[in-house]
Design a protein around this motif. Structure first.
Motif, short mmCIF file in Angstrom:
data_model
loop_
_atom_site.label_atom_id
_atom_site.label_comp_id
_atom_site.label_asym_id
_atom_site.label_seq_id
_atom_site.Cartn_x
_atom_site.Cartn_y
_atom_site.Cartn_z
N LEU A 155 -58.55 44.81 -103.51
CA LEU A 155 -58.83 45.32 -102.17
C LEU A 155 -58.96 44.16 -101.17
CD1 LEU A 155 -59.64 47.70 -100.29
CD2 LEU A 155 -62.00 47.31 -101.03
N LEU A 156 -59.70 43.13 -101.54
CA LEU A 156 -59.92 42.00 -100.64
C LEU A 156 -58.64 41.23 -100.38
CD1 LEU A 156 -63.31 40.85 -102.13
CD2 LEU A 156 -62.97 41.76 -99.83
N ARG A 157 -57.93 40.89 -101.42
CA ARG A 157 -56.68 40.14 -101.25
C ARG A 157 -55.65 40.96 -100.51
NH1 ARG A 157 -56.46 37.02 -107.01
NH2 ARG A 157 -57.89 35.36 -106.43
N GLY A 158 -55.62 42.25 -100.76
CA GLY A 158 -54.69 43.14 -100.06
C GLY A 158 -54.96 43.21 -98.57
N ASN A 159 -56.17 42.87 -98.18
CA ASN A 159 -56.55 42.87 -96.77
C ASN A 159 -56.64 41.46 -96.20
OD1 ASN A 159 -57.25 45.72 -95.66
ND2 ASN A 159 -57.89 45.71 -97.80
N GLY A 160 -56.06 40.50 -96.91
CA GLY A 160 -55.95 39.14 -96.38
C GLY A 160 -57.17 38.25 -96.51
N HIS A 161 -58.13 38.63 -97.34
CA HIS A 161 -59.32 37.80 -97.51
C HIS A 161 -59.08 36.69 -98.52
CE1 HIS A 161 -61.99 40.13 -94.98
NE2 HIS A 161 -61.35 41.18 -95.42
N ASP A 162 -59.68 35.55 -98.25
CA ASP A 162 -59.59 34.38 -99.10
C ASP A 162 -60.58 34.57 -100.25
OD1 ASP A 162 -58.54 31.93 -99.72
OD2 ASP A 162 -59.68 30.82 -98.22
N HIS A 163 -60.09 34.93 -101.43
CA HIS A 163 -60.96 35.27 -102.55
C HIS A 163 -60.82 34.27 -103.69
CE1 HIS A 163 -63.32 37.56 -105.32
NE2 HIS A 163 -62.39 37.31 -106.22
N PHE A 164 -61.96 33.97 -104.31
CA PHE A 164 -62.01 33.07 -105.46
C PHE A 164 -62.74 33.78 -106.59
CE2 PHE A 164 -61.36 30.56 -101.78
CZ PHE A 164 -60.59 29.48 -102.18
N PRO A 165 -62.32 33.55 -107.84
CA PRO A 165 -62.95 34.25 -108.97
C PRO A 165 -64.43 33.91 -109.16
CG PRO A 165 -60.90 33.20 -109.65
CD PRO A 165 -61.18 32.76 -108.26
N THR A 166 -64.81 32.65 -108.87
CA THR A 166 -66.21 32.27 -109.07
C THR A 166 -66.75 31.61 -107.81
OG1 THR A 166 -65.75 30.03 -109.87
CG2 THR A 166 -65.77 31.81 -111.53
N LEU A 167 -68.05 31.60 -107.71
CA LEU A 167 -68.71 30.95 -106.58
C LEU A 167 -68.40 29.46 -106.58
CD1 LEU A 167 -70.69 31.16 -104.23
CD2 LEU A 167 -72.55 30.93 -105.88
N ALA A 168 -68.41 28.82 -107.74
CA ALA A 168 -68.12 27.39 -107.81
C ALA A 168 -66.74 27.07 -107.25
CB ALA A 168 -68.24 26.91 -109.26
N GLU A 169 -65.75 27.89 -107.57
CA GLU A 169 -64.39 27.65 -107.08
C GLU A 169 -64.27 27.87 -105.57
OE1 GLU A 169 -61.28 28.79 -110.42
OE2 GLU A 169 -62.88 30.28 -110.23
N ALA A 170 -65.10 28.73 -105.01
CA ALA A 170 -65.05 29.01 -103.58
C ALA A 170 -65.68 27.92 -102.75
CB ALA A 170 -65.75 30.35 -103.29
N LEU A 171 -66.58 27.15 -103.35
CA LEU A 171 -67.25 26.08 -102.61
C LEU A 171 -66.33 24.86 -102.54
CD1 LEU A 171 -70.79 26.52 -104.13
CD2 LEU A 171 -70.12 26.97 -101.76
N PRO A 172 -66.23 24.19 -101.39
CA PRO A 172 -65.33 23.07 -101.22
C PRO A 172 -65.60 21.89 -102.15
CG PRO A 172 -66.33 23.65 -99.13
CD PRO A 172 -66.96 24.49 -100.18
N SER A 173 -66.81 21.73 -102.61
CA SER A 173 -67.15 20.60 -103.47
C SER A 173 -66.67 20.80 -104.91
CB SER A 173 -68.64 20.34 -103.46
OG SER A 173 -69.33 21.47 -103.94
N TYR A 174 -66.17 21.99 -105.22
CA TYR A 174 -65.72 22.29 -106.59
C TYR A 174 -64.48 21.44 -106.91
CZ TYR A 174 -63.72 24.76 -110.56
OH TYR A 174 -63.18 25.07 -111.77
N ARG A 175 -64.50 20.79 -108.04
CA ARG A 175 -63.38 19.98 -108.49
C ARG A 175 -63.06 20.38 -109.93
NH1 ARG A 175 -63.06 19.22 -103.86
NH2 ARG A 175 -63.42 17.33 -102.70
N PRO A 176 -61.96 21.12 -110.14
CA PRO A 176 -61.64 21.48 -111.52
C PRO A 176 -61.32 20.25 -112.35
CG PRO A 176 -59.89 22.15 -110.03
CD PRO A 176 -60.99 21.58 -109.19
N SER A 177 -61.68 20.28 -113.63
CA SER A 177 -61.42 19.11 -114.48
C SER A 177 -60.06 19.21 -115.14
CB SER A 177 -62.49 18.95 -115.52
OG SER A 177 -62.95 20.16 -116.03
#
Length: 119
Positions: free
Chosen positions: A97-119
């Motif tokens: 629903l969110l992506r279909g309406n153009g919202h910027d969605h991330f699976p987890t809170l950590a991934e949504a925060l700019p400081s998140y750095r995947p290893s």
């Protein structure tokens, strides 16, 4: 720090700062009764605290069209104030629903925060 905004029924909404972003945590049903408090909380955070925010929807049980409209309008307000609005942590039905309406969605809170750095 303000206490969470509560509305009659199972809706609860509150925020906290995480670095230079705000995390708005929402629980329960976002319906016609809850939408005004939801909008008020998001507007308060964007205009007086931090215009960069992640709305954590992990505990949302239902999101009616009015709740989606609140997210859309709040996203526009965040951009007007030099920020952005992202959503995170939702069930698959809500992700679509969110992506279909153009919202910027991330699976987890950590991934949504700019400081998140995947290893």
């Amino acid at each position: 720090m303000r206490p969470p905004t509560e509305v009659r029924g199972p809706f609860v909404c509150g925020w906290s700062a995480v670095g230079d972003c705000a995390v708005v945590r929402v629980a329960g049903t976002v319906d016609e009764l809850a939408a005004p408090a939801f909008a008020t909380e998001l507007t308060h955070v964007i205009t007086t605290k931090l215009p960069r925010l992640v709305v954590d929807l992990r505990r949302v049980t239902a999101l009616e069209p009015v709740g989606l409209e609140v997210l859309t309008e709040s996203g526009k307000l965040a951009v007007e104030h030099g920020g952005w609005l992202r959503t995170s942590g939702t069930a698959q039905w809500l992700v679509e629903l969110l992506r279909g309406n153009g919202h910027d969605h991330f699976p987890t809170l950590a991934e949504a925060l700019p400081s998140y750095r995947p290893s």
